[in-house]
Design a protein around this motif. Structure first.
Motif, PDB file in Angstrom:
ATOM      1  N   LEU A  68       0.828  -1.209   0.000  1.00  0.00           N
ATOM      2  CA  LEU A  68       0.000   0.000   0.000  1.00  0.00           C
ATOM      3  C   LEU A  68       0.854   1.248   0.000  1.00  0.00           C
ATOM      4  CD1 LEU A  68      -2.755   1.377   0.152  1.00  0.00           C
ATOM      5  CD2 LEU A  68      -2.604   1.194   2.644  1.00  0.00           C
ATOM      6  N   HIS A  69       1.950   1.245   0.757  1.00  0.00           N
ATOM      7  CA  HIS A  69       2.789   2.445   0.811  1.00  0.00           C
ATOM      8  C   HIS A  69       3.452   2.715  -0.538  1.00  0.00           C
ATOM      9  CE1 HIS A  69       5.824  -0.647   1.754  1.00  0.00           C
ATOM     10  NE2 HIS A  69       6.716   0.201   1.274  1.00  0.00           N
ATOM     11  N   SER A  70       3.788   1.671  -1.303  1.00  0.00           N
ATOM     12  CA  SER A  70       4.356   1.873  -2.643  1.00  0.00           C
ATOM     13  C   SER A  70       3.337   2.508  -3.578  1.00  0.00           C
ATOM     14  CB  SER A  70       4.822   0.540  -3.230  1.00  0.00           C
ATOM     15  OG  SER A  70       5.829  -0.027  -2.452  1.00  0.00           O
ATOM     16  N   VAL A  71       2.099   2.076  -3.456  1.00  0.00           N
ATOM     17  CA  VAL A  71       1.032   2.646  -4.282  1.00  0.00           C
ATOM     18  C   VAL A  71       0.822   4.119  -3.935  1.00  0.00           C
ATOM     19  CG1 VAL A  71      -1.429   2.518  -4.869  1.00  0.00           C
ATOM     20  CG2 VAL A  71      -0.112   0.417  -4.553  1.00  0.00           C
ATOM     21  N   MET A  72       0.824   4.424  -2.660  1.00  0.00           N
ATOM     22  CA  MET A  72       0.613   5.809  -2.229  1.00  0.00           C
ATOM     23  C   MET A  72       1.782   6.708  -2.637  1.00  0.00           C
ATOM     24  SD  MET A  72      -2.360   5.844  -1.060  1.00  0.00           S
ATOM     25  CE  MET A  72      -2.377   7.498  -0.467  1.00  0.00           C
ATOM     26  N   ILE A  73       2.989   6.184  -2.546  1.00  0.00           N
ATOM     27  CA  ILE A  73       4.167   6.969  -2.946  1.00  0.00           C
ATOM     28  C   ILE A  73       4.128   7.248  -4.441  1.00  0.00           C
ATOM     29  CG2 ILE A  73       6.674   6.877  -3.219  1.00  0.00           C
ATOM     30  CD1 ILE A  73       6.771   5.449  -0.485  1.00  0.00           C
ATOM     31  N   ALA A  74       3.810   6.229  -5.237  1.00  0.00           N
ATOM     32  CA  ALA A  74       3.718   6.417  -6.691  1.00  0.00           C
ATOM     33  C   ALA A  74       2.624   7.415  -7.038  1.00  0.00           C
ATOM     34  CB  ALA A  74       3.466   5.082  -7.383  1.00  0.00           C
ATOM     35  N   SER A  75       1.509   7.321  -6.327  1.00  0.00           N
ATOM     36  CA  SER A  75       0.399   8.237  -6.565  1.00  0.00           C
ATOM     37  C   SER A  75       0.778   9.677  -6.229  1.00  0.00           C
ATOM     38  CB  SER A  75      -0.818   7.807  -5.735  1.00  0.00           C
ATOM     39  OG  SER A  75      -1.851   8.733  -5.856  1.00  0.00           O
ATOM     40  N   GLN A  76       1.454   9.878  -5.131  1.00  0.00           N
ATOM     41  CA  GLN A  76       1.865  11.219  -4.733  1.00  0.00           C
ATOM     42  C   GLN A  76       2.930  11.785  -5.665  1.00  0.00           C
ATOM     43  OE1 GLN A  76       0.663  13.405  -2.399  1.00  0.00           O
ATOM     44  NE2 GLN A  76      -0.990  11.914  -2.425  1.00  0.00           N
ATOM     45  N   LYS A  77       3.865  10.942  -6.111  1.00  0.00           N
ATOM     46  CA  LYS A  77       4.869  11.404  -7.066  1.00  0.00           C
ATOM     47  C   LYS A  77       4.211  11.865  -8.355  1.00  0.00           C
ATOM     48  CE  LYS A  77       8.958   8.760  -5.724  1.00  0.00           C
ATOM     49  NZ  LYS A  77       9.919   7.722  -6.136  1.00  0.00           N
ATOM     50  N   ALA A  78       3.251  11.084  -8.838  1.00  0.00           N
ATOM     51  CA  ALA A  78       2.544  11.448 -10.064  1.00  0.00           C
ATOM     52  C   ALA A  78       1.746  12.734  -9.871  1.00  0.00           C
ATOM     53  CB  ALA A  78       1.622  10.313 -10.492  1.00  0.00           C
ATOM     54  N   SER A  79       1.115  12.862  -8.740  1.00  0.00           N
ATOM     55  CA  SER A  79       0.313  14.051  -8.461  1.00  0.00           C
ATOM     56  C   SER A  79       1.181  15.302  -8.363  1.00  0.00           C
ATOM     57  CB  SER A  79      -0.464  13.853  -7.159  1.00  0.00           C
ATOM     58  OG  SER A  79      -1.176  15.017  -6.819  1.00  0.00           O
ATOM     59  N   ILE A  80       2.283  15.197  -7.645  1.00  0.00           N
ATOM     60  CA  ILE A  80       3.161  16.357  -7.476  1.00  0.00           C
ATOM     61  C   ILE A  80       3.811  16.752  -8.792  1.00  0.00           C
ATOM     62  CG2 ILE A  80       5.329  17.101  -6.408  1.00  0.00           C
ATOM     63  CD1 ILE A  80       4.419  15.536  -3.908  1.00  0.00           C
TER      64      ILE A  80
END
Length: 104
Positions: A68-80
């Motif tokens: 889950l943390h990998s998914v959230m990190i990837a999501s935040q990187k894409a968003s930023i």
């Protein structure tokens, strides 16, 4: 006390006063191509981050083995990265509009 005149001082400073020569080896067309390629690469990187985030989110939704943390990190990187790209675009458009408002 004997003080000698400064007759040779001007000769010393003249050798240090030469102006550096600036040579531009690229043409405006080449510079434009370089800028376009850098811009294209940057947008492709943002797109790749978005695609990676979508793939990881889909894997998580299907119940595959994804942290889950990998998914959230990837999501935040894409968003930023998308937000930064949008802000840069806004600043470029704003600068273009400012130049167009200038009176010549």
């Amino acid at each position: 006390m004997n003080i000698s005149p400064f007759s040779n001082v001007t000769g010393l400073f003249q050798s240090h006063q030469t102006k550096p020569t600036i040579t531009n080896t690229t043409t405006p067309y080449e510079s434009q191509k370089k800028f376009a390629s850098v811009l294209k690469e940057s947008i492709e990187k943002v797109n790749e981050a978005q695609i990676q985030s979508d793939k990881m989110t889909e894997k998580l939704a299907r119940g595959e083995n994804v942290d889950l943390h990998s998914v959230m990190i990837a999501s935040q990187k894409a968003s930023i990265s998308l937000q930064a790209t949008m802000e840069i675009r806004n600043k470029v458009v704003e600068a273009y509009q400012e130049v167009m408002r200038m009176q010549v």
